[in-house]
Enzyme design. Structure first.
Site, mmCIF file in Angstrom:
data_model
loop_
_atom_site.group_PDB
_atom_site.id
_atom_site.type_symbol
_atom_site.label_atom_id
_atom_site.label_comp_id
_atom_site.label_asym_id
_atom_site.label_seq_id
_atom_site.Cartn_x
_atom_site.Cartn_y
_atom_site.Cartn_z
ATOM 1 N N ASP A 201 -8.554 92.728 81.057
ATOM 2 C CA ASP A 201 -8.716 91.344 81.482
ATOM 3 C C ASP A 201 -9.479 91.257 82.807
ATOM 4 O O ASP A 201 -9.208 92.022 83.734
ATOM 5 C CB ASP A 201 -7.299 90.743 81.650
ATOM 6 C CG ASP A 201 -7.297 89.237 81.792
ATOM 7 O OD1 ASP A 201 -7.673 88.551 80.832
ATOM 8 O OD2 ASP A 201 -6.912 88.742 82.877
ATOM 9 N N GLU A 264 -13.515 92.762 79.982
ATOM 10 C CA GLU A 264 -13.870 91.346 79.912
ATOM 11 C C GLU A 264 -14.683 91.000 81.151
ATOM 12 O O GLU A 264 -14.185 91.103 82.275
ATOM 13 C CB GLU A 264 -12.614 90.460 79.870
ATOM 14 C CG GLU A 264 -12.966 88.996 79.651
ATOM 15 C CD GLU A 264 -12.000 87.996 80.264
ATOM 16 O OE1 GLU A 264 -12.049 86.821 79.876
ATOM 17 O OE2 GLU A 264 -11.201 88.374 81.147
HETATM 18 C C1 NOJ Z 1 -8.924 85.945 80.990
HETATM 19 C C2 NOJ Z 1 -8.097 85.651 79.786
HETATM 20 O O1 NOJ Z 1 -8.873 85.832 78.647
HETATM 21 C C3 NOJ Z 1 -7.572 84.242 79.943
HETATM 22 O O2 NOJ Z 1 -6.968 83.770 78.771
HETATM 23 C C4 NOJ Z 1 -6.617 84.235 81.101
HETATM 24 O O3 NOJ Z 1 -6.182 82.918 81.349
HETATM 25 C C5 NOJ Z 1 -7.275 84.791 82.359
HETATM 26 N N1 NOJ Z 1 -8.061 85.958 82.131
HETATM 27 C C6 NOJ Z 1 -6.230 85.162 83.378
HETATM 28 O O4 NOJ Z 1 -5.586 86.348 82.975
#
Ligand code: NOJ
Ligand code: CA
Length: 533
Positions: A201, A264
């Site tokens: 993440d 990500e």
């Molecule tokens: C990215 C995640 O995909 C999202 O859903 C989340 O709210 C934020 N990061 C915080 O972890």
């Protein structure tokens, strides 16, 4: 030995566990539900499942606020359920990827309780604590991704803590070596249990500016954009030192055979590719979200594919994503007809591909009435919430779609109009198209691992070639709704697949004819037409 790793040949399917399949009638999807649907995924033809977070959490951000990295939230089941799921996935040849959320914990994590207990606590430095600004107020101007200041004041200890997301999601301090060691242990805990990799993440957020300088204003900020876009995230993310952190994570993963590390990352291409790391020491796959962010036109998409291919470092393996739990669904962005073209585009591009659950049946965003809204972002900044793209999977045409016997946590689409069972019975459905595309990709190395060559755009048509040692395929996609003709680069061509699922076999001589919203995959043969007598 295969020339490519499983994650290079493979297609990943993202499951948002709350919304896939409920097994106990509480209206929320769970691990046992995912297990019961494994055969569906095998029939679909994907290679790996990525589960959004399943760990103990107060669910302030639906699991992206973790209170214990090494457990399973009772809503989703138990560790035993997890072991059963991974065992049965592996028995079917499916890989399992977990979501790793290292940038922040929940405020309910015991580490944070310790950290906030006093300035002298040994875990104080595991989070990001700063004194108020000289005149009082937050230490700098950073904004939370969900709106408001990225700093919350802690009365008891007289300092602010940083949170890039909700105030219930305090950011961890990745400059602290003990924290890094603890997180490596977390990764090993799951790798030892057999997980095949992690989607990490907001990996580009892990290191912040050492001096905590103010972010500059964003000159392109305009009405309708979320508050976070008011500033350019120059100092709060994407710092060079983050690559050292990622190198360490990669080393942990490389300590095990055949695992994958995916990051990500929302950054422009030239910065995105930096996350392959020096000498490919970074993530295997920095998620490439350009198909989500670009305008839907043949020219724009053609150009971005070429730019991305050019920007890749030597040996860097490409990847493409069409949707996820944070974005509008593809069927909503481009409409039902173009969603089929988008599916063909995604599944014929070079690199690892990720499909978001529900997109394979053309599920669109489901309007969620204000009183049923769940996403905290929606409450902070109405209109930006992500609930519409997170609604339960409609398995059949009953009111709760076979998803639950109880009350679903989010409303479903009109299940009589769109559901899995109906599409299984329809040989020309979106589901049938996905199965055909995935089977084609599996059968043709030119698609799975072959080279890519752009053929440019002609009006609304984007074309490219995919080539292996023994065959050459042409993909031609009509981004418009009118029929078109384009010149074929070869003398003879055989249709392998059309988005309309009604075209195969030798193509007539002459130009290639595409109907509106049609994409085709052709096998090329013979000399280019221009070279013929
Ligand atoms: C990215 C995640 O995909 C999202 O859903 C989340 O709210 C934020 N990061 C915080 O972890
Ligand atoms: Ca449940």
């Amino acid at each position: 030995m295969q020339s490519h790793a499983w994650w290079q040949r493979g297609v990943i399917y993202q499951v948002y566990p709350r919304s896939f399949q409920d097994s106990n009638g509480d209206g929320i999807g769970d691990l046992e539900g995912v297990r019961r649907r494994l055969d569906y995924l095998v029939r679909l033809g994907v290679d790996a499942v990525w589960l959004s977070p399943i760990f103990p959490s107060p669910m302030a951000d639906f699991g992206y606020d973790i209170a214990d990295y090494c457990g399973v939230d009772p809503i989703f089941g138990t560790l035993e359920d997890f072991d059963r799921l991974i065992g049965q996935a592996h028995a079917r040849g499916l890989k399992l990827i977990l979501d790793f959320v290292p940038n922040h914990t929940s405020e309910a994590h015991p580490w944070f309780a310790e950290s906030r207990s006093s300035r002298a606590n040994p875990k104080r430095d595991w989070y990001i604590w700063r004194d108020p600004a000289p005149g009082g107020g937050p230490p700098n101007n950073w904004i939370s991704n969900f709106g408001g200041s990225a700093w919350t004041f802690d009365e008891a200890s007289g300092q602010y803590y940083h949170h890039a997301f909700l105030e219930q999601q305090p950011d961890l301090n990745w400059r602290n070596p003990e924290l890094r060691a603890a997180m490596a242990d977390v990764m090993r805990f799951w790798l030892d249990r057999g997980v095949d990799g992690f989607r990490v993440d907001v990996i580009w957020h892990l290191i912040k500016d050492a001096q905590f300088r103010d972010n500059p204003p964003n000159p392109a900020f305009g009405p309708g954009q979320p508050e976070i876009s008011r500033l350019l995230q120059v100092h709060s993310a994407d710092q060079d030192e983050v690559l050292d952190v990622i190198r360490e994570m990669r080393a942990v993963v490389d300590g095990y055979e055949d695992r994958v590390l995916i990051g990500e990352i929302y950054l422009p291409v030239e910065r995105l590719v930096a996350y392959y790391g020096p000498g490919l020491s970074g993530v295997h796959l920095p998620f490439n979200f350009q198909l989500i962010l670009a305008p839907w036109s043949a020219r724009a998409i053609g150009r971005l594919i070429d730019e991305y291919e050019r920007a890749l470092p030597p040996g860097g393996w490409p990847n493409w994503v069409l949707g996820n739990h944070d974005q509008k669904r593809i069927a909503t962005r481009v409409g039902a007809a173009q969603a089929r073209v988008a599916a063909m585009l995604l599944l014929t591009l070079r690199g690892t591909l990720t499909i978001y659950y529900g997109d394979e049946i053309g599920l669109a965003d489901v309007p969620v009435p204000r009183e049923l809204a769940q996403d905290p972002w929606e409450r902070n900044e109405p209109g930006h919430g992500r609930d519409p793209a997170r609604t339960p999977m409609p398995w059949d045409d009953s009111p709760t779609g076979g998803f639950t016997s109880g009350r679903p946590w989010l409303p479903l689409n009109d299940t009589t109009a769109l559901n899995v069972a109906a599409q299984e019975a329809d040989p020309r459905s979106m589901l049938a198209l996905h199965r055909a595309l995935l089977a084609l990709r599996r059968a043709h190395p030119a698609l799975a691992i072959g080279g890519y060559q752009g053929e440019g755009t002609t009006g609304d048509v984007l074309a490219f070639r995919r080539r292996s040692e023994d065959e050459e395929l042409l993909v031609a996609l009509n981004f418009g709704s009118s029929p078109v003709e384009i010149a074929l680069p070869g003398a003879r061509a055989e249709a392998l697949l059309s988005t309309h699922l009604d075209r195969s076999g030798p193509e007539p001589a002459g130009p290639l004819r595409l109907r509106g919203d049609e994409g085709v995959v052709l096998r090329l043969g013979g000399e280019p037409q221009a070279a013929r007598a």
